[in-house]
Design an enzyme around this catalytic site. Structure first.
Site, PDB file in Angstrom:
ATOM      1  N   TYR A 137       0.852  -1.201   0.000  1.00 46.98           N
ATOM      2  CA  TYR A 137       0.000   0.000   0.000  1.00 46.98           C
ATOM      3  C   TYR A 137       0.880   1.240   0.000  1.00 46.98           C
ATOM      4  O   TYR A 137       1.897   1.310   0.695  1.00 46.98           O
ATOM      5  CB  TYR A 137      -0.878   0.006   1.254  1.00 46.98           C
ATOM      6  CG  TYR A 137      -1.690   1.272   1.416  1.00 46.98           C
ATOM      7  CD1 TYR A 137      -2.985   1.363   0.919  1.00 46.98           C
ATOM      8  CD2 TYR A 137      -1.147   2.395   2.057  1.00 46.98           C
ATOM      9  CE1 TYR A 137      -3.720   2.535   1.049  1.00 46.98           C
ATOM     10  CE2 TYR A 137      -1.877   3.567   2.184  1.00 46.98           C
ATOM     11  CZ  TYR A 137      -3.161   3.632   1.682  1.00 46.98           C
ATOM     12  OH  TYR A 137      -3.884   4.785   1.802  1.00 46.98           O
ATOM     13  N   GLU A 225      -3.590   7.411  -4.099  1.00 44.58           N
ATOM     14  CA  GLU A 225      -3.520   6.136  -3.390  1.00 44.58           C
ATOM     15  C   GLU A 225      -3.283   4.996  -4.372  1.00 44.58           C
ATOM     16  O   GLU A 225      -4.002   4.871  -5.357  1.00 44.58           O
ATOM     17  CB  GLU A 225      -4.829   5.894  -2.620  1.00 44.58           C
ATOM     18  CG  GLU A 225      -4.774   4.667  -1.737  1.00 44.58           C
ATOM     19  CD  GLU A 225      -6.076   4.441  -0.973  1.00 44.58           C
ATOM     20  OE1 GLU A 225      -6.055   4.453   0.263  1.00 44.58           O
ATOM     21  OE2 GLU A 225      -7.119   4.252  -1.631  1.00 44.58           O
TER      22      GLU A 225
END
Ligand code: GDP
Ligand code: MN
Length: 417
Positions: A137, A225
């Site tokens: 992530y 993101e």
């Protein structure tokens, strides 16, 4: 402003961020053709909507089914998994890619982020499948408390970062970047170490993070993101998913980004409000609010909450609103089917109460008001304002002050519900 995954990836590719090969399509035939051209053992068929959680989401045919699946499976954590196909599927043949695209296009995709109404899938992205060794992530956003850009990375990719933050906060690494200096190599290396990137790939990782940071700053992003950021079997890093939100106030500098706007993904009420230069944000409650000034609008939402109600929107008609603007704001609020009562809370400073009253009365004449209307007026020209409303023939509940008005609006909404 938000964009679709395929658009975010196209932007990132220009900045040198590695993303899978692929194309966006609007039909099953095109999907099959693109899959054939990619010629990889597996292609990924991805629904393009402005919401995350697509992989775990559910494709359904209509809005009743969407609401049912949302309430019974997606609304809360820990509920049993549904048995519907999701919004991200792996196809082994071009024919299957076509079938999967057909099953998505024109249907609704419900995810934890879409809410019970789901979103219609109008486009799908066909991409080469990749060999995933690890899902990581990575995100960047503006940290308002420090005035710096905050980079966050975690080895726990693929799942919602909020969940990681709750259950294993030690697995999230943060790097705070001074915007005047930019992302330094040592900071990028620190992220790479945190992500347990093998030594021989650290250089690539640094390049990847710096390219991403450059894109974020150069495009005036407010959030970027990559979830998951994958490490392939060969050890390469690839942005498998990409979400970018842009700073609306900087869009004038980026006409190429502004063109990516997809009006289908926006709340029509918010879109209309923007046309009239109104600050309007749709919310989930049932009390429509019309207020002047952002501070008073916030206070109004708080006091509605305090009395046990839920605002349906944030709406600031601003200081020098004209009758026309007020009328438009009122119409937008009434067009929200969730609204069961309206609370107009005005403190006339620059805004004049009679102008406000005129706008409300005009809009009411045009669209008709069938729900309770609570009005609290105070300030400049308040007597004229009250007179206009009193003589309008509208059925108005008077709020003696802000608290009294909020209480009456909550009661009225409750009675209507
Ligand atoms: P989201 O659910 O809306 O965040 O959509 P993502 O783009 O993140 O995709 C969800 C999941 O699908 C990812 O976490 C991966 O596990 C899986 N996925 C996406 N692309 C590929 C791929 O190329 N190969 C494989 N094996 N899985 C993929
Ligand atoms: Mn994702």
């Amino acid at each position: 402003m938000n964009v679709h995954e395929y658009q975010a990836k196209a932007l990132l590719r220009k900045y040198g961020v590695p993303v899978p090969r692929g194309s966006k399509v609007g039909s099953a035939e095109e999907a099959e053709a693109v899959a054939r051209e990619l010629a990889t053992p597996v292609v990924v068929v991805k629904s393009q909507i402005h919401a995350g959680g697509r992989g775990a989401g559910a494709l359904v045919a209509d809005s009743e089914e969407a609401a049912r699946v949302f309430e019974s499976h997606l609304a809360r954590e820990g509920l049993p998994k549904h048995d519907k196909p999701g919004g991200v599927r792996l196809a082994k043949t071009p024919e299957q890619a076509g079938e999967f695209a057909a099953s998505m296009l024109g249907n609704l995709l419900v995810t934890r982020q879409t809410g019970p109404s789901g979103r219609e899938v109008r486009q799908v992205l066909i991409e080469e499948g990749c060999d995933i060794a690890r899902e990581l992530y990575l995100s960047m956003l503006l940290d308002r408390s420090t005035g710096r850009n905050l980079l966050m990375a975690s080895t726990e990719g693929g799942m919602e970062i909020e969940k990681v933050a709750e259950e294993s906060p030690e697995k999230i690494f943060r790097v705070s970047v001074d915007p005047a200096v930019g992302l330094r190599d040592f900071q990028a290396r620190r992220l790479a170490f945190g992500l347990q990137i093998p030594a021989e790939k650290i250089g690539d990782a640094v390049k990847f993070f710096k390219a991403l940071y450059h894109a974020y700053v150069d495009l005036d992003g407010s959030l970027l993101e990559i979830n998951p950021l994958v490490q392939t079997g060969a050890g390469d890093l690839l942005a498998l998913d990409a979400k970018i939100s842009f700073d609306d106030n900087a869009l004038f500098r980026h006409p190429e980004v502004r063109e990516l706007r997809d009006e289908n993904e926006e709340d029509p009420k918010e879109r209309r409000a923007a046309e009239f230069d109104l600050s309007y944000i749709a919310l989930d409650g049932n009390i429509g609010c019309m207020v002047n000034g952002a501070g008073l609008a916030m206070a109004t939402m708080d006091i509605i909450h305090h009395h046990g109600g839920e605002p349906a929107n944030f709406c600031d008609v601003g200081g020098g609103a004209t009758t026309e603007k007020v009328a438009e704001a009122f119409k937008i609020i009434l067009s929200d089917r969730n609204v069961q009562a309206v609370f107009i809370n005005i403190f006339g400073g620059i805004m004049q109460c009679d102008v406000l009253a005129q706008g409300v009365v005009e809009a009411s004449k045009q669209v008709g008001v069938t729900i309770p209307l609570v009005v609290r007026l105070e300030g400049t020209n308040v007597e004229q304002g009250k007179k206009i409303i009193a003589e309008s023939g509208l059925d108005i509940i008077t709020g003696l002050d802000m608290a009294d008005g909020a209480k009456k609006a909550v009661e009225a909404a409750r009675a209507a519900a």
